[in-house]
Design a protein around this motif. Structure first.
Motif, PDB file in Angstrom:
ATOM      1  N   UNK A   9       0.782  -1.225   0.000  1.00 37.64           N
ATOM      2  CA  UNK A   9       0.000   0.000   0.000  1.00 37.64           C
ATOM      3  C   UNK A   9       0.815   1.278   0.000  1.00 37.64           C
ATOM      4  N   UNK A  10       2.136   1.184   0.127  1.00 38.59           N
ATOM      5  CA  UNK A  10       2.997   2.371   0.122  1.00 38.59           C
ATOM      6  C   UNK A  10       3.587   2.559  -1.273  1.00 38.59           C
ATOM      7  N   UNK A  21      -1.691   4.070  -1.100  1.00 45.39           N
ATOM      8  CA  UNK A  21      -2.934   3.774  -1.798  1.00 45.39           C
ATOM      9  C   UNK A  21      -3.910   3.216  -0.774  1.00 45.39           C
ATOM     10  N   UNK A  22      -5.108   3.795  -0.749  1.00 46.56           N
ATOM     11  CA  UNK A  22      -6.145   3.345   0.171  1.00 46.56           C
ATOM     12  C   UNK A  22      -7.505   3.534  -0.484  1.00 46.56           C
ATOM     13  N   UNK A  43      -1.459   3.830 -14.682  1.00 48.67           N
ATOM     14  CA  UNK A  43      -1.467   2.442 -15.166  1.00 48.67           C
ATOM     15  C   UNK A  43      -1.912   1.437 -14.096  1.00 48.67           C
ATOM     16  N   UNK A  44      -2.048   1.877 -12.871  1.00 46.22           N
ATOM     17  CA  UNK A  44      -2.393   0.950 -11.787  1.00 46.22           C
ATOM     18  C   UNK A  44      -3.904   0.738 -11.709  1.00 46.22           C
ATOM     19  N   UNK A  45      -4.342  -0.516 -11.805  1.00 49.33           N
ATOM     20  CA  UNK A  45      -5.779  -0.831 -11.770  1.00 49.33           C
ATOM     21  C   UNK A  45      -6.417  -0.454 -10.439  1.00 49.33           C
ATOM     22  N   UNK A  46      -5.676  -0.581  -9.347  1.00 46.60           N
ATOM     23  CA  UNK A  46      -6.271  -0.312  -8.028  1.00 46.60           C
ATOM     24  C   UNK A  46      -6.368   1.186  -7.721  1.00 46.60           C
TER      25      UNK A  46
END
Length: 185
Positions: A9-10, A21-22, A43-46
């Motif tokens: 998450x960092x 990311x949260x 580009x990150x799906x999350x």
């Protein structure tokens, strides 16, 4: 191997904890803002949203390394009594306000600040709004007894009356503001 990655998450930018990311939101310190990091996050799906917030790097480096320890920052409104209200209402503690006038009435208040802040800590906000140099857009006097601090985000608002010592959480629903909206047929 890229110099940018997300671990637990960092967001790591060439070894530096640049953000986290949260719940689909990347919260990143603007000192790392640039084309390379923006493209990576895109580009990150999350990651559904990117928010650039001052102080994130400092908070991560001060030991808040786990994303669950990092409190998402809320926006802040400062409510102060309007100039035309009974002078006796101004600069009094919460108990005296209740005894003499009832609970704080939003109709007697005006917003003197509405914006982003770098902390959710009430004492930190008190210091910020009493400093010689207040945030841009702040139009009120130094934060004092009888003022109301509102911390809000997409989930709703919480209100805190500035009391003699500390703060008292209060119900304070300004006109036209609702905590939840529902559709009626």
């Amino acid at each position: 191997m890229s110099g940018i990655r997300i671990e637990n998450g960092t967001i790591l930018f060439y070894g530096n904890a640049a953000g986290y990311v949260s719940k689909g939101r990347a919260v990143v310190d603007p000192m790392f803002q640039g084309e390379e990091l923006s493209a990576f996050l895109g580009r990150q799906r999350e990651v559904k949203e990117v928010k650039w917030v001052n102080g994130v790097f400092d908070r991560l480096m001060s030991g808040q390394k786990e994303t669950h320890e990092i409190q998402l920052l809320k926006n802040c409104r400062v409510w102060q009594l309007r100039p035309d209200v009974d002078i006796g209402m101004k600069f009094i503690g919460y108990d005296e306000m209740l005894k003499r006038y009832g609970p704080p009435d939003p109709a007697n208040y005006q917003v003197v600040y509405d914006g982003e802040v770098d902390t959710n800590d009430l004492e930190g906000l008190y210091a910020k709004f009493n400093a010689d140099e207040r945030p841009p857009g702040y139009t009120g006097y130094s934060l004092s007894m009888s003022d109301v601090l509102e911390l809000y985000d997409d989930a709703g608002s919480e209100f805190h009356y500035v009391d003699r010592f500390g703060f008292k959480q209060v119900d304070f629903a300004p006109p036209g503001q609702t905590m939840c909206q529902s559709m009626q047929l």
